[in-house]
Write an enzyme that holds these catalytic residues in place. Structure first.
Site, PDB file in Angstrom:
ATOM      1  CB  THR A 345       8.274  11.931  -6.608  1.00 27.89           C
ATOM      2  OG1 THR A 345       7.384  12.772  -7.353  1.00 27.89           O
ATOM      3  CG2 THR A 345       7.506  10.711  -6.123  1.00 27.89           C
ATOM      4  CG  HIS A 401       7.520  -8.138  -3.668  1.00 33.16           C
ATOM      5  ND1 HIS A 401       8.295  -8.634  -2.644  1.00 33.16           N
ATOM      6  CD2 HIS A 401       6.242  -8.412  -3.322  1.00 33.16           C
ATOM      7  CE1 HIS A 401       7.531  -9.177  -1.734  1.00 33.16           C
ATOM      8  NE2 HIS A 401       6.266  -9.057  -2.108  1.00 33.16           N
TER       9      HIS A 401
END
Length: 431
Positions: A345, A401
């Site tokens: 992005t 994560h």
């Protein structure tokens, strides 16, 4: 002989859609492939064409009604076989009443009774409504459906979850579960110097997807800085020739996107997808590069298929085409939206230096590129460190994560930096 018009299958993960507008009236003659109605799903808005030529004899589903894929929404008869004439004012008539067909193994629902009881079959629900009910801890059997044939809609589930509709069971009250939308709703009304507007469908879909992403992954962001001076100098030399040869502009963002794709091949988990319940991870040997595009309707993320097979000029053309589809300049199809593996992005296009993007779930990584700025930095020279004016950019990598450790993410984003600063861009462009 009548031809059934059914809600089409728009993609593997799309199970239902909402008709947002009928483009023809009962009694109108239509040609095969002529747009019949506008359809909105949780991924895309599109026009659905007529499957055959003839006269639209019946409309079976109202505007703003959500139905499952495969549902018959209208019928097309031969010329002169229209079931009803259009109203004199030219407006589309109300769709004919349609009885909901129960599953083959179920007994028919008694006429006029829409409330499920222990002696009746379970209430009609769409897969999405059932999923939301499960997530919200709501018992669909206790909900009075407001849809046709007593169907329990998403709105019914959300109302029950928020305490505005059917009461929740005790278990749900004791242990509320996560929902794509907040269970609590704050009623709004317009006062002095205020106005109340409807949220667009795409804005509601974005809200649901962003909330789902934040609730479904352990997200954090790591930031690296890259020197793009060499890229900017090269771009300044060749951008005019490039535009003439390729038919698209040579944006700095294309270099950054290409660098990410190159680095992904050495950090395959950043391009993966995990099924934690099954204990499996799927690692594609290709990169379907999602491009976040700011449109008048809201954020859309079409993806460039097999971006790893494209050189920088080909990637520039593909990114330009994806953006044009998202903005409505070209036709956007479900194929363009589904199947992404990694997203980039360009928040720097609006002057932003740093960003913490939200994952395009179920992808496990997304890269935001900041604005390119000239800054004084310390560089190594033959005579030792010195201060120089360089073109610099921040690379912001958000990752899941659960699959990527901090060290993994740091290595990946640092590798992108190295590609940006050392790759042979001149040879790849062809100058």
């Amino acid at each position: 002989m009548a031809t059934d018009v059914t809600l089409p299958q728009l993609g593997e993960s799309v199970t239902e859609g909402t008709i947002t507008a009928w483009l023809v009236n009962v009694g109108d003659h239509v040609e095969a492939d002529q747009p019949l109605f506008e359809l909105s799903s949780d991924k895309i808005d599109t026009e659905v064409p007529a499957p055959a030529s003839g006269v639209l004899s019946e409309i079976l589903v109202n505007v703003d009604e959500t139905v499952e894929v495969g549902t018959v929404v209208a019928r097309i008869g031969s010329d002169g076989a229209a079931g009803a004439s259009p109203d004199g004012d030219g407006e589309a008539p109300q769709p004919a009443a349609k009885a909901e067909e129960p599953p083959a193994e179920a007994e028919p629902e008694p006429a006029g009774d829409k409330t499920a009881t222990p002696s009746q079959r379970p209430p009609l629900t769409s897969p999405l409504a059932r999923r939301e009910a499960t997530q919200a801890g709501v018992d669909v059997d206790a909900i009075q459906g407001s849809g046709q044939g007593g169907r329990v809609t998403r709105e019914d589930v959300q109302a029950a979850a928020g305490g505005r509709g059917a009461p929740q069971p005790a278990a749900a009250q004791a242990k509320p579960a996560a929902s794509p939308q907040p269970a609590r709703s704050v009623p709004l009304s317009a006062g002095d110097r205020e106005r109340l507007e409807d949220l667009s469908r795409i804005r509601q879909r974005i809200a649901a997807k962003m909330t789902e992403s934040m609730q479904s992954a352990a997200q954090l962001t790591t930031v690296q800085e890259a020197d793009v001076t060499r890229i900017m100098r090269l771009r300044g030399k060749v951008k005019q020739q490039f535009a003439e040869r390729e038919g698209v502009s040579l944006s700095p963002f294309v270099f950054l996107a290409r660098a990410a794709v190159i680095a992904i091949k050495r950090h395959e988990l950043a391009n993966a997808q995990a099924d934690w319940q099954a204990g499996k991870v799927r690692i594609p040997e290709y990169v379907n590069l999602g491009i976040a595009v700011d449109t008048e309707k809201g954020l859309l993320v079409p993806n460039v298929k097999n971006a790893d097979d494209l050189t920088l000029p080909a990637l520039a053309r593909a990114i330009n085409e994806a953006a044009a589809k998202a903005r409505g300049e070209l036709k956007l199809e479900m194929h363009d939206i589904e199947g992404g593996t990694f997203t980039v992005t360009n928040t720097g296009s609006r002057g932003v230096l740093l960003d913490t993007p939200i994952l395009n779930y179920p992808e496990v990584a997304i890269l935001a590129t900041g604005a390119i700025q000239k800054r004084p930095v310390v560089v190594d020279t033959d005579t030792g460190p010195s201060i120089a004016i360089r073109d610099m950019v921040y690379l912001c990598l958000t990752y899941d994560h659960r699959l990527l450790d901090g060290a993994d993410a740091a290595r990946f984003v640092t590798d992108i930096k190295q590609v940006i600063e050392t790759h042979d861009w001149e040879s790849e462009i062809g100058y």
